[in-house]
Every structure is written in C-alpha cells, then in structure tokens.
Design a protein around this motif. Structure first.
Motif, PDB file in Angstrom:
ATOM      1  N   HIS A   1     -10.135  21.417  -0.099  1.00 33.06           N
ATOM      2  CA  HIS A   1      -9.106  20.507  -0.580  1.00 33.06           C
ATOM      3  C   HIS A   1      -9.334  20.197  -2.048  1.00 33.06           C
ATOM      4  O   HIS A   1     -10.426  19.764  -2.435  1.00 33.06           O
ATOM      5  CB  HIS A   1      -9.135  19.211   0.233  1.00 33.06           C
ATOM      6  N   PRO A   2      -8.358  20.407  -2.892  1.00 36.28           N
ATOM      7  CA  PRO A   2      -8.576  20.229  -4.334  1.00 36.28           C
ATOM      8  C   PRO A   2      -8.926  18.808  -4.726  1.00 36.28           C
ATOM      9  O   PRO A   2      -9.649  18.598  -5.704  1.00 36.28           O
ATOM     10  CB  PRO A   2      -7.219  20.640  -4.952  1.00 36.28           C
ATOM     11  N   ALA A   3      -8.460  17.826  -3.973  1.00 35.40           N
ATOM     12  CA  ALA A   3      -8.718  16.439  -4.386  1.00 35.40           C
ATOM     13  C   ALA A   3     -10.076  15.942  -3.928  1.00 35.40           C
ATOM     14  O   ALA A   3     -10.522  14.876  -4.338  1.00 35.40           O
ATOM     15  CB  ALA A   3      -7.629  15.522  -3.834  1.00 35.40           C
ATOM     16  N   VAL A   4     -10.753  16.694  -3.072  1.00 33.28           N
ATOM     17  CA  VAL A   4     -11.978  16.189  -2.458  1.00 33.28           C
ATOM     18  C   VAL A   4     -13.207  16.728  -3.179  1.00 33.28           C
ATOM     19  O   VAL A   4     -13.305  17.911  -3.461  1.00 33.28           O
ATOM     20  CB  VAL A   4     -12.026  16.578  -0.957  1.00 33.28           C
ATOM     21  N   ARG A   5     -14.130  15.817  -3.510  1.00 36.48           N
ATOM     22  CA  ARG A   5     -15.428  16.240  -4.057  1.00 36.48           C
ATOM     23  C   ARG A   5     -16.487  15.912  -3.010  1.00 36.48           C
ATOM     24  O   ARG A   5     -16.560  14.787  -2.530  1.00 36.48           O
ATOM     25  CB  ARG A   5     -15.781  15.435  -5.304  1.00 36.48           C
ATOM     26  N   TYR A   6     -17.301  16.888  -2.723  1.00 38.70           N
ATOM     27  CA  TYR A   6     -18.405  16.655  -1.788  1.00 38.70           C
ATOM     28  C   TYR A   6     -19.675  16.431  -2.592  1.00 38.70           C
ATOM     29  O   TYR A   6     -20.049  17.261  -3.423  1.00 38.70           O
ATOM     30  CB  TYR A   6     -18.562  17.853  -0.843  1.00 38.70           C
ATOM     31  N   ILE A   7     -20.319  15.316  -2.382  1.00 35.94           N
ATOM     32  CA  ILE A   7     -21.540  15.015  -3.136  1.00 35.94           C
ATOM     33  C   ILE A   7     -22.717  14.842  -2.184  1.00 35.94           C
ATOM     34  O   ILE A   7     -22.834  13.836  -1.490  1.00 35.94           O
ATOM     35  CB  ILE A   7     -21.377  13.727  -3.984  1.00 35.94           C
ATOM     36  N   PRO A   8     -23.579  15.844  -2.095  1.00 43.42           N
ATOM     37  CA  PRO A   8     -24.785  15.664  -1.282  1.00 43.42           C
ATOM     38  C   PRO A   8     -25.793  14.851  -2.075  1.00 43.42           C
ATOM     39  O   PRO A   8     -26.035  15.116  -3.246  1.00 43.42           O
ATOM     40  CB  PRO A   8     -25.276  17.097  -1.058  1.00 43.42           C
ATOM     41  N   MET A   9     -26.347  13.812  -1.454  1.00 43.82           N
ATOM     42  CA  MET A   9     -27.314  12.969  -2.154  1.00 43.82           C
ATOM     43  C   MET A   9     -28.722  13.446  -1.821  1.00 43.82           C
ATOM     44  O   MET A   9     -29.215  13.213  -0.715  1.00 43.82           O
ATOM     45  CB  MET A   9     -27.170  11.521  -1.701  1.00 43.82           C
ATOM     46  N   SER A  10     -29.366  14.102  -2.791  1.00 48.07           N
ATOM     47  CA  SER A  10     -30.764  14.453  -2.536  1.00 48.07           C
ATOM     48  C   SER A  10     -31.623  13.403  -3.228  1.00 48.07           C
ATOM     49  O   SER A  10     -31.118  12.456  -3.821  1.00 48.07           O
ATOM     50  CB  SER A  10     -31.062  15.864  -3.019  1.00 48.07           C
ATOM     51  N   ALA A  11     -32.945  13.592  -3.154  1.00 52.20           N
ATOM     52  CA  ALA A  11     -33.839  12.626  -3.801  1.00 52.20           C
ATOM     53  C   ALA A  11     -33.476  12.548  -5.278  1.00 52.20           C
ATOM     54  O   ALA A  11     -33.191  13.573  -5.900  1.00 52.20           O
ATOM     55  CB  ALA A  11     -35.281  13.084  -3.632  1.00 52.20           C
ATOM     56  N   PRO A  12     -33.481  11.358  -5.879  1.00 47.01           N
ATOM     57  CA  PRO A  12     -33.035  11.229  -7.272  1.00 47.01           C
ATOM     58  C   PRO A  12     -33.817  12.109  -8.233  1.00 47.01           C
ATOM     59  O   PRO A  12     -33.247  12.644  -9.186  1.00 47.01           O
ATOM     60  CB  PRO A  12     -33.249   9.740  -7.566  1.00 47.01           C
TER      61      PRO A  12
END
Lengths: 694, 195, 409, 256
Positions: free
Chosen positions: A158-169
């Motif tokens: 989906h063009p409007a969706v950003r997937y952000i995986p949160m790994s250790a900072p």
C-alpha cells in the motif's frame, strides 16, 4: 427459672456447644470467600515465553491446561533453565485486572473512552485508514515474527503505509552508519573477551536471563571481563568485574573519549579504519573529546579512561553495548567504538545475523524498512501500534514528536486497557501468551537468528485478536492483500520453510540436546520440538562479515554532542530510572508487588533513590516525601536514601508508570519532567528538590 | 414426691438432651442427592468385574485420580448398555453433552490436607475398605450430607454424633488419622499430612 | 430505685450528676466498641501493627493492667492468708479493680488475636512449653476466681441482699474466700510470672532474653515481684482518687499508709533484684553476639531510660515509701505511689515496645510504631469500661466498708 | 517402623556473591505457595514474602559503596527454634522427618507471638484476606492450601513439593527420595544458581560440603539456633558486618 437452669446444664451434656465450637473454628479454616486451587489432573507442558524477544523456553506445570507455575527449560540454548522475574509470572497476564475485554474508542487527550463492538471498531478503523489524510505508519515493536512479515507486506503493498520495525536503538544507529544494508544484528556476547557496558542491565533481564550465570561461570577461567558504566552501583554494576561511575548523560562523551584514546594511540583496527569513508573527519572530530576534556563532565578520571581504552583495544574481541533506553548520541558513540575496534561483523562483536530462511513464505520486494528516526517530525497522521506483546515499549515523547499535532489517530492492538489512552483513539483487545500461537525471534545477546514458538493452550476470550489477525484485518480495511490463513498455519509454513533450508540446529526439550537440523527428518518433527518449548538456531555467519563501507559523521552531526561548558556543583539532576527493562511501561503481574511494594527490593512507582549526602544536605530522611521541580513541571516522590547512587542525582522510578491508571499520565509522570532526547530517550534534567512536610 | 422446682429443672434438662442428641444432629446437616444413582455393586465383583483401581487409579506421579472423569464412564457407556433410568441420565445428560458429572464427594479432604493414596495403598498396603468401608459394594449412593457450619461432608465426623464405637471407616477426622498412624508407628508430625 | 440501691449509711452524688459523670465514659466505650467491631470484621489491618511490630499497644496494655491489677491477689493474700485485717478496708475495691483489669485484658486479647473463634485450640491442643499457653490458662482460671470473688461484693448490695437465697449464696461464697485467695495467689503467681517469661524466653530478642532460673527466665520472677510491689500502690492510688472525686473519706489514713509501706518494702526488694538482673544481662548478652551498649546507642532509647526505670521510678519511690515521715504526708505518699506505678508502666513499655523496636539482623533498621485510632479507641474502651464498672460498683456496692463508720463519726 | 534410615535434614546454601538481587526467588515462592498480591495498603512491613531479598551494604559512601543481596527465608532453625516453643497451641512444629519448621495456618489463631520471637523476621501475619484479581485464582498451586486473614505463615521449604515427591516415590514403591527430586521454588528459579538445596544429614550432599566451606556463614549464629540456611561469600566485609550485628545503628530511623 429452674427450667432454664436445667436446660443450661443439660445443654452441656449434648453435642451442641462443643460441635458448634468445633465447626465454627472449621468454618474459619474454610471461609467461602477464600479461593481454593483448582482440582484436576496435574500435568506439564513446554512452551516459549513471548514477553520479550529473548524466547526463553519454559515448562508450565498445569492443572488440566491451566498453567499454575512456570520454570525455565534446563539446557535451552538461550535461557538454560532460567527465567526473568516477569517471565515466572507470565501466566498471570491473562488475568490482569486491566485486561481489555472489548474494543475501546477514546476521546483524544482525555483518557475517557467508550466501548465499541468488534464489528464497529473494524468499520471505524477502515473508515479512518481510507480517509486519505496522510501517511499511515505501522510500528512493530518486535520484528521477526510472522505478524511482522504481514505488517511488512502491508507496507510494501500500500503506497500510503510505512512499516517501521523497531530494533534496538543502537542497531538503528549502526544501520544508518553503514552504506549498505547490514541485515539483522545481534550482540555476540558469548564470544567477547571484554565487554564494556554503557548502562544496559546486563544481569537484570536485558538479554537472556541466563546471562548473569554465564558471565559468572567464566570468572573462574577469566575468559571474559565486564566493565560497567553507570551512575549508580546497580545490580549489573555490582556484579561486573569493574564499575565506572559516570555522571548520567555523560555516557556518549565517555565513549567518544575512549575512541579518542584509541585514535590518539593508534589502537584501532586498521582494517576497520579503511572501511570508514570519513575516517579523517571523524578523527579530527573525536580529538575534541580527550580524557582530560571529558573527565570533568563525566566524573571519570582520565587515567581510567585511558586504561579502559587500552583494554578495549588489546583484549580483542571487545564489545561495547548499550541499554535500550540510551540516547541517540550514546548509541552513536558506543557503536563508533565497536566500529573502531573492528568487531562489527566479527566473532565476539556486533554479529550480523543471516535472515531467517522464510522468503518462500513471505517474499519481500526488497524495499528497505524505514527507521522511525528518518520519519519527519509531526508528519504521521495515522499510527498503528502493535502492543500485543509485553516488554516492548515506545517512547511517548518520541511518538508525540512524530505525530501530526492534535489531529493524529493512533490505533493500538493491546491486551490491556491502559496503553496510552491519552493519545490513542482505538484500542483493539489482543490475546496474551497461552491464548495464541506466536513465534518469537531470538534474544539481543545471541549471535545468530533463531525462531521459537509459543502455542495456544487456553481459549482466548471472545473478540480478542492476535497480531496476525490484526494485520489481516488492517489488510482487509486497506484493500491490500496479506498472507491468508490462520496464525498457526502461517507459523507452520514458516517452520516448514526453515526445515527446507537445512540450516542451523534445533533444540528439543524432550531430549534436552541440540541437533543439526539436517538430522531432523520432517518439518513436523521440527514443529513438535518448537511447539514444546524448543528453538531453532541458525548457523553462525561464516568468515569476515565486516561491513564494506561506513560513514560515521552524519550520525555525529545529527547527534550534536558537545562538552558542557561548566558544571555547577550544587545543581541537582533528575533521571528517570528503570531497574529492569521488562517492567518498563507495560502491565506486569500484580504479584510483582513482592519485589517492590512489599519488600522495597526494587523501586516502586513514585519512589526515588537519593544519595545520603544529598539527602542530608537537604534534611531529607529515608522514606520522606520530596517534591521535584524542573522547568517542565513538578511531582512528589518518596525518597529512598541509598549510598550506592551518585550524589546530586535523583533517580526516579518509571517502573509501572502505565500500570496504575489513566491519571498516572498527569504531570506526575517523571517522564514529563525530563528533557527529551532526539530518539525519545530522556536526558538528566536540572531539578530543584523540596522536602514535603505533612 | 418431687418438688415442683426440681421437676421443672429436670424438664429443662430433658428438653436440652432431646434437642441436643436428636434434633441438632439432624438439623446440622444439609442433604443433597447425587446427580446419578451409581451402583458400585453392579460395576464390581462378579457382576461387573471391575476392581477399585480400574476407575480410581493412582497416576505414575503418585497423584490419585479420585473420582474418575467422565471420559472413564464414556469409555464403556458411550451409548446405553442397559436399560436403567440412571444410565439413561448418564448418557443423555453427561456423556452426549460432554459435561462432567458434578459428583458430591463423601470422603473429600479439606484443602489444607495433602493425602497421598500412593503411600497408603502402595507402601502401607491398606485395603480400600479400611477407610472407605463397604462403599465399593454399595448398590446405591446415599445422600451427601453437608455440615451447615463447617461445610464438611458428614463422613469426616462420622455417622454418630458421639463418635463412640465406630468402625475404622466411620469418620475421617484428624484424630482418626492420628490414631491409625499411632497404631502403625507412623510419625504424626503436622507436615505429614498438612499442606 | 436509685436511692434504694445505694448502700445504707452512705451518701452518693445525685443521680443526674452521676449520669453526667458516666456519659463521657459511655461515649468512649461506644467508640471503642465500634473500633473493636472494625477489627473483628475487617481484620487487624485496622491496626498499625505489622510483621515487625507484631505486638503493639494492646499487648503493652495487657501486661500493664495485669501488673496493676495484681493488687487484687496480693491484698487477698495479705488479708486472708497473712491475716492483715486492716486491709479489709480496701479488699472489695481491690477485687473490683482486679476484675476490671483482668476482664478488660481478656477482652482486648480476644480482639488482638487474628482468629478469636480458634482461641479454644489453646485449651484443646496446648503447648506446655509456651509461656502464652501458661498465661492463657492462668488468666482464664483467675478471671473465674475473680468473678467468684466479685459476686459476693455484688450480692451484698442492699436490694439483692433482700433475696434470702442470695444471702445464703453470698454467705457460702464468703466461706470460700480463703480458698479463693489461695488459689488466686497461686494462679497469679504463675501468670504474672509467665507474662514476664513471655519476653524473657525470646532467645531471638537478646534485649529481652534472660537466662533461666530453673525452668523460667529471671523476668518471670521479676514480674511477680514487681506486680506484688506495685499492686498495693495502685490500690492506694485508686482509693485516694475515688476519695478525691467523690469528696468523701473512704478509709482511715492508716490503711493507705500500710499499703504504701507494703508497696515500698517489696519495691526495694524488686529494685535490688532488677539491678542484679541488669548487671547479669549486660555481661551475658555478649555471648549472643550483641553489644549491650549498642541497644542504648540507638535513637531515642538511651541509657537514660534504664536510669529512669531503676532509679527515678524505682529506687526513689521505694525509699520514699519506706520513710515514715513521707507516709504521714498524704501528698508525698500518693506521689510516691504514683512514681512506683509509673515505674512498672515504664518497665512493661521497655519490655514490649523497646524490644521490638531494636534491630536484630545486620541489615535491620530501628523501627518506630504508632498505634492507629482503632487501637487507641480499643485501649480507651478498656479504660472507659473500667471507669464505668468501678463507678457503678462504688455507687451501689460497698467497696469501702470503713466509709459508713467514718461518715457516722 | 516406616523409616529405617536416618531422616533427612533439609538445608539451603545461598551463594551471595552470585546473587544479583533480581527477586526471582521471591516471586517464584509466591507463585508456588499461593501467596496473594499485595493489598493496596500493604507496606514493606505488612506485606507477605516468605522469601525476602535484603540488601546488605558495606557502609561506605559512594562510589566505594558496595552491597550484596541476602535472600532471607525461614532459616529452619535446628535447635532452640525460637518460634516452636512459644506457640501456645502447637501450630508450629519441628518436623522430625525433614528438619523443616512447620507452620500450620489452620491451627494458628493469630496471636503473633512467634512473629515476635523470630529474630530473622521470617514470619508473616496475614493482615488481609487474600485477594487475587478475578480469574487469577485459577493459577493457584493445588499442592499448597490458601490461607485466610488472621493467621501466620512462612517458608516451609516448599513442603508441597516434598509431599509431591514422596507421593511419586510411593507410587514407585520407594520410601526415600533423592535430592534432585525435591528442590524448592526459589532454588529452581534462581537464574544464577546461587541457591543450593539438599540434605544436610548426608555428608556427601552438595549442601553438606558447601556448608563446611570457609566462605560459609549463618545469620545470628551466636544465638545458638543452628539455622539450616547457610550463606557463602568470599568478601571479608560481608563476614565482618554479619558478625557485628548492631553496627547498623547509624542507618537511623527506618519506616521500612
């Protein structure tokens, strides 16, 4: 008169008084309002803990299917029979008092919500997502699960969706320093000879709970040394080989100072230096942070800094690690140390893991995942958070910074009612451990990728969703395709793909040993080993896996680290303090009152450590109430006078801040008192202290 | 000739004794019928051929299954074998609906007691009848009597209020356990039984 | 009705005034009963006791009132066994005070235990080694004795005396008095002692622990002697107070002087023993791994408390009471008796409260404790109860037989 | 006779140098023994923790301040057991078959004399009726009874586990159990394996040998109560502070 006398005498020769006396005493032994344990068949089963990513194998003793106690599976490659304090109580979460029973829609900013039906909430979310208001961001607190793959699919489709995986900072920062993708990362602590730990609660549920035992076992053979940097003699500090007491907030300076010594004395890895594109600029930059320059701000003597730097260079492989609540600049500085030592991609350093071989199930378009740090401030209109897992927390302050002011919609999947009601609009109730099939990626302190599985043994209450179903629901709402099938089917497909790769080893709790996956006859056999609390571990990445090209200065320009001008000796500072990451923010079993409220072993909410000298100077005695005021607000806490903490710093507990109630989000939350760093962590903040007299 | 005062005194005495020995024991217990009339006699011995341990088994970990779960009944009675009305209830109400039978347990121990059938049956080699009497050859289930104050089954105190001249199985008070332990020279420490 | 109940030959304040006098006590009792109800229905979380201060105000109260109530047994002992006839003037009052103290203590104990319905287990499954079992047995028995001793006092009431059978009953009971006094003395001896032993046997509390003489710790004997010493003083004090409040002379002055002399001579004996005991304790507590000076170096409890207890509130009143000149002066006599009573009140405080406040483990802290309103209200209820029983007894019963004699003069 | 061998005397050896003070033993103990979560008004002095981890400090100022954690449960005194003799109604008993000091809450009537008697503060009175959040009562351990308010309770070395181990042995026709068959919840849950448990009567057991180690000490040894819980430490200051009990007076007034 005589009749009464006769009756009274006669009564003594009947069973009435004696039996009533007896039975009333027995009644007190069986008061109907005191619950009794279940009766039924007593059995046990194995599973994997899903409270954090460490994937501890656990054995549940149970009455029927109902777990009544949990213990670690001995011999398990990750936890070797140990569990953390929260893990032992994982079976209580299902019955947590703040468990959400049905979807809630909150009135933004108020904390007041109204319950919705399961169908209405789906409709409303669908309307919200298709409202075409701007970017939709999906935050994944624990990448590497089947659900993560589905969220990723949404981001790709989906063009409007950003997937952000949160790994250790720290790994987030390391990714930005590398010119080419590094892939999944982990700390190869087992392989390191020297560990310099910048405040991570290494022995207190930061990585696998067996870590403390492993490190202590190396003491006899002196094969590993741990140096701990922290402003107080915490559990991890006191059990490390050396503790360096550094002022809070000076960790980045200290790490850069170590780097400075390494560069000055040419102790860095020449091979690694060649891969750093801007090594010259970096060297010039780093020279500002000489031990002498940093000493004043950090409270660490220059000789200590030099000795540590030399040890870091000589006791190869050496690894510097950092806690998950560290600031961006600390992460950047500590990762720069690892890069200089040349241990990124090497044994005993920051390990580059192979990806889990599941591409057949979840083909990826190769779109690089976005980091939350790269998302412009005040740009997210709709935020979707998967909070179905305990132990993964997101900084409220950071979220606030990234969201469109006042008009953002947050949709959360959470088992508990108290997750951020002040800024969340929709909370969809999720299943918890033991109610749902889930796969768990491996611990932060393992060098290789891994997979473990937690099975559903108990019936989830009606209307609860797991993360996979949530992703599928979002997919339907957005009109995008996600992998279909039940959670169990999808996880099984993933396991089958791993089996097909013939890579790695599998630990089976029934035998207590790990064997090569090649000897595993069928995917079903692998599945059953995983389903009973085993795990699959990938082979270690072979040979030199060092990143080919690095650029460091972008990160440091963003971090803007500077030496403080002068240090006012009388100034007090306040620091938010979580003794162990697992209690931070998410609900935990009420039985944890044993270690806080009922014993004072750990800080409770609204308690703060104060050094005796600091307390005495302000006539504060142990247990008295103090008021803390910063430029951001004020709050009252109970002072716990403790000589193991640094003078002039007040360590205020943030444990359980979200546990209690909505009102905990008022100005009394210590996190609202403190200055917020770039990545949402909190820096030490000047504070004034007044004793509160009753 | 008795004085009227003494007479009134004796009347009071007699009144108390009647209430205490006849009315009170009756009123103290609440009676409940079992959900199904089960005949041990039909199931055991020559007619049924089952032994006690076929249904009331001791598991390999030493835990006692107590009253068997429905599964055990269903293994024979998945559909009616005979024609009795009680079996019809079993099949229609419980087996076909997969509902556990809410048996009322006569010999139920308080939750503060850890009673191991394994050590009494396997190590001490006690017969079932030692404590349970002829329950295993009974043809019907007597009503369950619950003490209104303490909530215990009447079998704990025993059938007679005075507890005089009782059989070994009539009563399961702590005294009864202790006496048997004493006779057999087994320790009578608290933790032997209490949990 | 009221007038007819008042003993012949004595005058009492008008009924309305009496009502006014008892009203505050009734109110106090009412509040206390509410506090007791709260404790019984909700549990002892209503108190400020905790796992470290597991005994609090109530146990202190029990120990103190039972020591002060010792006048009953000791006066009885002196009167009936040692035939000190002059004490007949106060025996009824002494019995009433004893009855009040013991019944009050038992009532508070019933609230103080977590499961009062199981209290009879102590009689059915007694642990003979336990000081508390000994206390329970003796106090229960002695309370029964006191009730039997108190009944004749009640039966001598002008109206009740008119019932012939009651008069016979009273007469018969009276013949038992010598036996009862002997039994009471025997029982009192043991429970006063066991109350001392209560803390003296606590090997885990080296501040209170005392080595055994025979089977009992030294505090066993110290408690008996101190109770005997202070019992007469307390009777002296209450008699004087009653006389002041009712504005009537109730006993001849010699009676009070006698009481003072008895009290003083036992008190001096007690103080000597207490001093010897303290010296032995100082020298033996090292063996348990504790420093005796350490106990007094902590916070509020300095050695001054030891000095106060032994010298100011022990030796001083003992010497005063032994002096003829002091005894002749009622003010000084009463003051000395008050000091003696205060000494015992302090001794019981040190034994119960200070013992628990002191640390035992290396990481322990000195603890403080302040009772909750429920505890205080219950405490005050006992006092109110005592005042009421005593006020009614004084009004309608013959507590001081000499009163009529003195008034008719 | 049922037993023809020497009865075991169970004991514990805790290596305080390995203890990180994580609190696992405390919560595992509460889970095992059906100890309820705290009442909202409970404090450090009214809470119930059969096993309690206390911090022992060397008394020096920052940054020389060091501490160890001492997990203190019932010390299972073997001799002159302070609590056994004081109980008026035999609710406390020295169990001759295991050496465990038994507390029978259903016999107890809550006089708290034993709480006063115990120098280790290992005994806990139930100030409140136990309350579990709705549904959580399903997680109660069937091998241990729940208690009511107004009674005293304490560590009994997870006696429910001993009874379960004995039942299993009985099912196999054995009268004795091996050390490995019976481990209390605290020992099982300790992530650093600091808690050793076993039979002190067996000279070859792990705990017997460790208890004779020169690093071993016990709390308030001079009282002569012969605790069956030993501690190990290599650090001299730990031994020094434990020996010199009253030295903590400078810590001052505590409400905790």
């Amino acid at each position: 008169m005589q009749f009464v006398g006769g009756s009274a005498l006669g009564l003594l020769f009947t069973p009435i008084p004696w039996k009533v006396l007896n039975d009333s005493a027995i009644w007190t032994q069986n008061w109907p309002w005191i619950p009794a344990p279940l009766t039924g068949e007593f059995t046990s089963f194995g599973t994997t803990c899903t409270l954090c990513q460490s994937a501890c194998g656990m054995r549940a003793r149970s009455v029927g299917k109902q777990p009544v106690s949990l213990s670690g599976i001995p011999g398990h490659p990750f936890n070797n029979g140990s569990l953390c304090t929260a893990g032992i109580l994982a079976h209580h979460l299902r019955y947590h008092p703040s468990r959400l029973r049905q979807p809630i829609k909150f009135l933004p900013g108020t904390g007041y919500g109204t319950p919705l039906s399961s169908t209405t909430v789906v409709d409303e979310i669908s309307r919200c997502l298709n409202g075409n208001r701007g970017p939709v961001v999906i935050l994944d607190g624990r990448p590497g699960r089947t659900a993560s793959a589905l969220f990723g699919q949404l981001g790709e489709a989906h063009p409007a969706v950003r997937y952000i995986p949160m790994s250790a900072p720290a790994f987030d920062v390391l990714h930005t320093m590398s010119d080419a993708p590094l892939g999944p990362l982990g700390y190869d602590i087992d392989g390191a000879r020297l560990l310099v730990n910048f405040g991570a609660p290494l022995f207190d549920a930061w990585g696998t709970p067996s870590r403390a035992s492993k490190v202590m076992d190396t003491r006899a053979s002196k094969t590993q040394t741990v140096i701990h940097v922290e402003a107080l003699c915490s559990r991890s500090a006191s059990r490390s080989d050396q503790w360096i007491a550094a002022r809070p907030g000076s960790e980045a300076l200290l790490a850069l100072s170590l780097a400075c010594v390494m560069i000055e004395e040419k102790l860095y890895s020449a091979a690694a230096a060649r891969t750093i594109g801007d090594f010259g600029e970096f060297s010039d930059y780093i020279r500002t942070f000489s031990p002498e320059a940093v000493s004043g701000a950090s409270g660490v003597r220059p000789e200590t800094i030099r000795t540590t730097a030399r040890a870091f260079a000589s006791q190869s492989p050496a690894l510097a690690i950092v806690g998950n609540d560290a600031s961006y600049e600390t992460c950047a500085a500590v990762m720069a140390l690892n890069i200089l030592a040349g241990t990124v991609g090497h044994t005993g350093g920051v390990a580059r893991r192979n990806a889990i071989p599941d591409a057949a199930v979840f083909p990826s378009s190769g779109v690089r995942a976005v980091s939350l740090h790269d998302v412009p401030d005040h740009s997210i209109c709709t935020l979707i958070i998967d909070e179905s897992l305990s132990g993964c927390t997101l900084s409220d302050a950071l979220l606030e910074k990234k969201l469109v002011p006042k008009d953002a919609t947050i949709i959360s999947l959470s088992p508990f009612v108290t997750s951020r009601p002040y800024c969340t609009q929709y909370v969809v109730p999720s299943t918890v451990m033991f109610e749902t099939m889930s796969d768990v990626p491996g611990p932060i302190d393992a060098a290789v990728s891994s997979l473990a599985v937690s099975a559903a043994v108990l019936q989830a209450p009606d209307g609860m969703m797991d993360a996979v179903q949530f992703a599928q629901m979002l997919g339907r709402a957005l009109g995008s395709t996600t992998a279909s099938g039940t959670t169990e089917e999808l996880v099984k497909q993933r396991v089958a793909a791993i089996h097909a790769s013939k890579r790695g080893t599998v630990f089976a709790p029934s035998t207590g040993v790990s064997t090569a996956l090649q000897q595993c006859a069928s995917a079903d056999e692998l599945w059953s080993a995983l389903a009973e609390g085993g795990c699959w571990m990938d082979d270690a990445a072979r040979g030199d896996n060092a990143p080919a090209a690095m650029t460091l200065m972008n990160a440091f320009r963003a971090a803007q680290i500077s030496l403080p001008q002068s240090h006012n000796v009388d100034q007090l500072f306040v620091v938010p303090f979580a003794e162990t990451t697992i209690y931070n923010g998410t609900p935990v079993s009420p039985l944890l009152s044993k270690v806080s409220q009922e014993s004072g072993l750990r800080l409770s909410l609204r308690q703060a450590y104060v050094n005796p000298a600091t307390a005495m100077a302000r006539s504060v005695a142990n247990g008295e109430t103090i008021s803390l005021t910063t430029k951001n607000g004020s709050m009252t806490v109970q002072a716990k006078v403790d000589a193991s903490v640094m003078p002039d710093v007040i360590f205020v507990s943030i444990a359980g801040s979200r546990e209690s109630s909505v009102s905990a989000h008022s100005a009394h939350d210590v996190r609202l008192l403190c200055n917020v760093n770039e990545n949402g962590s909190f820096s030490s903040t000047p504070v004034s202290l007044q004793k509160v007299t009753a | 000739m008795l004085k009227p005062g003494l007479l009134r005194f004796l009347a009071g005495l007699f009144f108390s004794l009647v209430i205490g020995w006849y009315v009170f024991p009756y009123a103290l217990y609440e009676k409940f019928e079992q959900p199904i009339q089960f005949s041990h006699k039909v199931h055991t011995g020559e007619t049924g051929g089952l032994s006690c341990t076929d249904c009331h088994e001791i598991k390999s970990d030493g835990r006692f299954s107590g009253i068997p779960a429905l599964e055990k009944c269903a293994s024979c009675h998945s559909s009616a074998i005979g024609t009795s009305s009680q079996e019809k209830i079993l099949v229609d109400e419980y087996v076909s609906k997969n509902r556990e039978i809410p048996w009322l347990i006569y010999a139920k121990q308080p939750q503060n007691v850890y009673f191991s059938h394994a050590s009494h049956v396997k190590l001490a080699a006690l017969e079932c009848t030692e404590c349970h009497g002829s329950h295993g050859s009974s043809d019907s289930l007597r009503p369950f009597q619950r003490n209104r104050i303490s909530g215990y089954s009447r079998d704990i105190w025993g059938s007679t209020m005075s507890r005089i001249n009782r059989a070994s199985w009539d009563g399961a008070k702590m005294d009864d356990c202790e006496n048997c332990h004493d006779r057999r020279h087994v320790a009578n420490t608290c933790l032997k039984c209490h949990k | 009705m009221d007038k007819q109940l008042i003993s012949r030959g004595t005058s009492r304040t008008p009924l309305p005034r009496f009502m006014l006098w008892i009203l505050p006590w009734v109110a106090m009792l009412g509040i206390g009963l509410y506090a007791i109800f709260l404790c019984l229905s909700k549990g002892l979380n209503q108190t400020n006791m905790d796992n470290r201060f597991s005994f609090g105000l109530w146990i202190y109260l029990d120990l103190t009132v039972i020591a002060l109530g010792a006048g009953a047994f000791f006066t009885g002992f002196l009167l009936y066994i040692l035939k000190r006839k002059e004490l007949k003037a106060v025996i009824n009052s002494a019995v009433t005070i004893g009855f009040i103290c013991y019944s009050g203590a038992v009532a508070v104990l019933a609230v103080d235990v977590g499961q009062p319905l199981r209290a009879w287990f102590t009689f059915w499954h007694p642990n003979v080694h336990s000081m508390l079992a000994e206390v329970t047995f003796c106090i229960t028995c002695y309370l029964i004795v006191l009730i039997i001793e108190y009944i004749p006092v009640v039966l001598k009431n002008r109206r009740i005396k008119n019932v012939p059978s009651m008069l016979v009953f009273e007469f018969e009971l009276h013949k038992l008095m010598v036996v009862l006094a002997a039994v009471g003395t025997f029982l009192s001896f043991f429970h006063q002692g066991s109350l001392g032993g209560l803390y003296g046997v606590l090997v885990g509390r080296p501040f209170a622990f005392r080595p055994a003489l025979g089977i009992w710790p030294t505090t066993f004997f110290l408690f008996i002697i101190s109770a005997a010493a202070v019992g007469p003083s307390f009777i002296l004090l209450t008699t004087w107070l009653t006389s002041k409040i009712s504005r009537k002379q109730l006993v001849k002055p010699e009676v009070l002087q006698d009481l003072g002399k008895i009290s003083g001579s036992i008190l001096i004996f007690y103080i000597i023993l207490k001093t010897v005991d303290t010296i032995f304790w100082i020298n033996s507590v090292h063996a348990l791994g504790f420093s005796p000076a350490g106990f007094f170096r902590i916070q509020e409890f300095g050695t001054w408390i030891l000095f106060l207890e032994i010298v100011v509130l022990g030796l001083v009143p003992a010497i005063l009471l032994l002096s003829n000149r002091v005894r002749q002066n009622t003010t000084l006599l009463v003051l000395s008796a008050t000091l003696a009573c205060a000494g015992i009140v302090l001794n019981r405080y040190v034994m119960t409260i200070q013992t628990l406040a002191l640390p035992t483990l290396p990481f322990d802290q000195f603890l403080s404790y302040s009772p909750s309103w429920q505890e205080v209200a219950t405490f005050l209820a006992v006092i109110a109860y005592g005042m009421l029983v005593y006020s009614f007894s004084f009004r309608y019963l013959t507590l001081f037989p000499q009163e009529r004699e003195i008034q008719s003069v | 006779m049922e037993t023809n061998h020497t009865s075991p005397r169970y004991g514990m050896v805790i290596d305080v140098d390995r203890c990180t003070g994580c609190g696992n033993c405390m919560v595992a103990c509460a889970v095992e023994n059906n100890v309820p979560p705290a009442d909202p008004k409970a404090t450090e002095r009214t809470g119930t923790t059969w096993m309690r981890v206390s911090k022992l400090e060397n008394g020096l100022p920052f940054p020389e301040n060091r501490s160890v954690y001492l997990p203190v449960s019932c010390q299972q005194c073997d001799h002159h057991t302070p609590c056994v003799s004081v109980c008026p109604q035999n609710a406390v008993e020295y169990d001759t078959e295991s050496g465990i000091v038994a507390q029978i809450p259903v016999r107890c009537f809550g006089c708290r004399y034993c709480v006063t008697a115990c120098p280790y503060h290992a005994r806990y009175y139930n100030w409140w009726d136990p309350v579990w959040p709705e549904g959580m009562e399903k997680t109660l351990n069937p091998d241990v009874s729940t208690r009511m308010r107004g009674v005293v309770e304490k560590c009994n070395f997870c006696h429910g586990r001993l009874q379960a181990a004995r039942a299993k042995a009985a099912a196999e026709g054995r009268r004795t159990i091996a050390d490995a068959e019976y481990v209390p919840a605290c020992g099982e849950s300790c992530p650093t394996h600091a808690i050793h448990f076993g039979n002190l009567s067996d000279p070859n057991s792990d705990v017997s040998m460790l208890s004779k180690d020169k690093r071993a000490f016990r709390l308030l040894e001079e009282l002569g109560t012969e605790p069956k819980v030993y501690f190990l430490s290599e650090q001299d200051w730990v031994h020094a502070i434990v020996k010199n009990k009253i030295s903590t007076e400078l810590k001052g007034h505590g409400n905790g």
